[in-house]
Structure formats: C-alpha cells, structure tokens
Design a protein around this motif. Structure first.
Motif, short mmCIF file in Angstrom:
data_model
loop_
_atom_site.label_atom_id
_atom_site.label_comp_id
_atom_site.label_asym_id
_atom_site.label_seq_id
_atom_site.Cartn_x
_atom_site.Cartn_y
_atom_site.Cartn_z
N HIS A 333 23.97 -69.98 27.75
CA HIS A 333 25.21 -68.26 27.90
C HIS A 333 24.33 -67.20 26.34
CE1 HIS A 333 29.00 -65.69 27.49
NE2 HIS A 333 27.98 -64.65 27.50
N LEU A 334 23.24 -66.22 26.84
CA LEU A 334 22.98 -65.33 26.10
C LEU A 334 23.84 -64.10 25.14
CD1 LEU A 334 19.60 -65.65 27.63
CD2 LEU A 334 20.36 -67.04 25.78
N VAL A 335 24.30 -64.55 24.60
CA VAL A 335 24.56 -63.17 23.48
C VAL A 335 23.81 -62.28 22.62
CG1 VAL A 335 26.69 -62.82 22.01
CG2 VAL A 335 26.73 -65.20 23.59
N THR A 336 23.63 -61.11 22.90
CA THR A 336 23.34 -59.88 22.34
C THR A 336 24.01 -59.43 20.98
OG1 THR A 336 21.59 -60.05 23.94
CG2 THR A 336 21.75 -58.22 22.43
N VAL A 337 23.54 -59.41 19.99
CA VAL A 337 24.20 -59.23 18.98
C VAL A 337 24.52 -57.36 18.83
CG1 VAL A 337 24.94 -60.72 17.83
CG2 VAL A 337 22.85 -59.66 17.26
N VAL A 338 25.20 -56.31 18.94
CA VAL A 338 25.29 -54.97 18.88
C VAL A 338 25.97 -54.55 17.51
CG1 VAL A 338 25.79 -52.56 20.04
CG2 VAL A 338 24.69 -55.05 20.96
#
Length: 361
Positions: A333-338
């Motif tokens: 699971h790849l989570v991109t932080v914004v």
C-alpha cells in the motif's frame, strides 16, 4: 515456362510447412471463383500446394524443379497438380487432407469434418458479467449468478428417447456420415459429412421424448454460487467447467464464463497488486514528525511520519496491498502525503504563523 511454386504462394524457399499452409489458405480464399477470383490462378496455387505441402514432393521439386513431376502417374501429364484433367472427374475430398478442408470450407461442405459415427457434440458456452466493488475484488467473496440455459432433459435423462431406446438411423445406416457431391471448377467433388437426420451419431430415438421433442435438452433457469478469488482484476474471467448449455443425446456440456467488472473506490486506486492512496497531513506534523491513522483495504493502520517530511513523499506499507491471484503474498500500500493547509485560522494561529514566518520557517 511454369511459374515457380514458391513464387505462386508468395513464400520463401526456407518457409516452414505452417507458413506454406497459411499462405495457401489465404490465397485460396482470395482467388475462390465464387468470390470473384480467377479460376485459372486458383488451380495454379492448388497445384503448387500439392507439391510444397508434401515434404517428399517438395524435396523432389527443390532438386529437379517442375521436371520432377512430368509424366508422373496420377498427375495427368500436366505438371504436379494435373488440374487440367479434372473436368468431369470425381474427386474424394477425404483424400486431399488440408486441401480438402480448405476447399470444403469455401464450397460450403467441410472436407473431412463431421463427428462421424458415435461422435458426440458439445453444448454452447455461456457468458455472464457480474459487478464487484473495489474491496470485494480485493478480498474473496461469494456471489450468486442466474443463467438461462439449455439443460439436460430430466424426463429422458438427456437421451432424447423415451426409456433411452434408440434405433439405427435409416438415412446413414448407422454410419453417422453421408456422401455429398457438388460440381466445382475442379470437377465433381465428393465429401463425407455428418448425417443431419441423426446428428452424426448413427442412431436416433425410437420414440422421441415428448418433453424435449427428442432433443435431449430443455431451457431452464439455473442459479449458481460462485466463489470469487481474492485479488481478481477488472476484466478477468472465471471458467465454470460444465455449467454451460447441455448438448443432449450423449454430448458434453459447455462451460460458463463469468466476467468481472470492478467498480472504483473513493480513496483507493489499484496499480497491479499495489494499492495507492493519499493522506492529508498537517504541515506541523510534517515538520515535527509523529504518527497518524491511515485507512487501508484491511481497515485502519498507523503511519509514522518522520520529522522534516516533504510534501509528496510516498510511504510504503508492505504486504497490505492486493493478494496475488495466482500465487502467495500480497502487494504493498503506497501512501502519498499531502499537506493539509487549513482554509480558516484563529487569531492565535495566525499570530504563531507570523512568528514562524519572521523566522523563515
């Protein structure tokens, strides 16, 4: 001087038998007289294929050219094919192998085809599409499908005959095949085809089953429970062997193909076996570091944010992605932080930010 056989078929001298057969079939369909083709050229390419399609004759041709077949018995004294002498001659298509199959296709009566005596047919395959939501495709789920198909007649147990009693077909006399003749540019061609009276079986019901009129099959509604494997993708299919239409009278049932349509998810996207998502993180947490709660396909999980994390950083949660359909394990699971930038600030928040601004932070 006769044209080179390789040139006629449009293949190289090093061509394989499969390439020669493919080239012959293509040209035969292009030059078929019933399709507006040239009958003379049609005969020429068949003459070429009779030689090049046979390894022994091809070897002789490669060594001696057209002279290898001059005056040979069975060629009518007109080259390898001898097609000029076919007018008025009966030809048995079963003696022609692949050539018979091709000509049979074009003249509308298969060359060596048919089931033959005792041969059994196969029921049609059926297809159905089901819709899954994103998480149903990730995790294994049970679904029910409804089919309207031809099923085996319960009254005659699929035999088509009352009491299962059959008699020998009087048309083909139990052979399952009949001989048919048709005139072509090559003369009269004879071929054996499946008997339409008995369907190529050689026998037929003594008394037809009144429930299915001797067909052995009847329309029915069928409900099946299907286990959808974890990790299946949009567009993939599951084959249910033997769940298609029945053939009746000793034939085998076809298969059912279940096609998948997977819906979108408001937070997750799929890339192979990985799950992609974005997470809003306060800029203070990006600066100072900490732990946040993030949503995965398995529920809530913790994500540690190191101090000084930049916007757009991608964090990998290993092994909590989509299961591999044909193997063990799961993707990631790849989570991109914004950065979560507030639209409204209190006076105290503004004051603190102004101080940070003066410090160039």
């Amino acid at each position: 001087m006769p044209r080179d056989y390789y040139e006629q078929l449009g293949v190289a001298k090093s061509a394989s038998q499969d390439e020669i057969k493919k080239a012959f079939r293509k040209k035969a369909h292009e030059l078929h007289p019933d399709k507006g083709g040239d009958a003379a050229q049609f005969k020429q390419i068949n003459e070429a294929y009779q030689v090049l399609g046979d390894d022994k004759k091809r070897a002789q041709y490669d060594q001696f050219g057209h002279a290898a077949f001059t005056q040979q018995a069975g060629f009518g004294g007109q080259g390898a094919g001898g097609f000029g002498g076919f007018e008025g001659v009966n030809i048995n298509m079963n003696d022609f192998g692949d050539l018979g199959d091709v000509l049979g296709d074009m003249f509308g009566f298969g060359g060596g085809g048919g089931r033959g005596r005792g041969g059994s047919s196969r029921g049609h395959d059926v297809e159905v599409t089901i819709r899954l939501d994103f998480l149903e495709a990730v995790h294994s789920v049970e679904k029910e499908i409804s089919l309207r198909v031809l099923g085996s007649c319960a009254d005659c147990k699929g035999s088509g005959a009352v009491g299962g009693k059959t008699i020998t077909c009087s048309v083909c006399r139990g052979q399952g095949r009949v001989t048919r003749a048709q005139r072509t540019p090559f003369g009269t061609i004879q071929t054996a085809v499946a008997c339409t009276e008995c369907g190529g079986r050689g026998n037929k019901p003594e008394t037809r089953c009144p429930s299915c009129n001797g067909a052995g099959v009847k329309p029915e509604n069928r409900t099946l429970s299907v286990r959808i494997p974890a990790g299946i993708s949009d567009g993939e299919s599951i084959r249910l062997s033997g769940q298609g239409e029945a053939a009746g009278r000793g034939g085998s049932a076809g298969d059912a193909y279940v096609h998948m349509r997977v819906g979108a998810h408001p937070r997750f996207r799929r890339s192979g076996n990985d799950v992609l998502s974005e997470e809003l993180v306060p800029f203070s947490l990006l600066t100072l570091g900490g732990t946040i709660s993030t949503e995965t396909v398995d529920g809530k999980g913790d994500l540690r944010i190191p101090a000084g994390t930049s916007a757009g950083t991608v964090f990998k949660l290993r092994g909590v992605g989509i299961p591999f359909l044909h193997g063990r394990g799961r993707g990631d699971h790849l989570v991109t932080v914004v950065p979560d930038v507030p639209k409204k600030l209190t006076k105290e928040q503004k004051r603190l930010l102004e101080e940070l601004k003066r410090e160039n932070l």
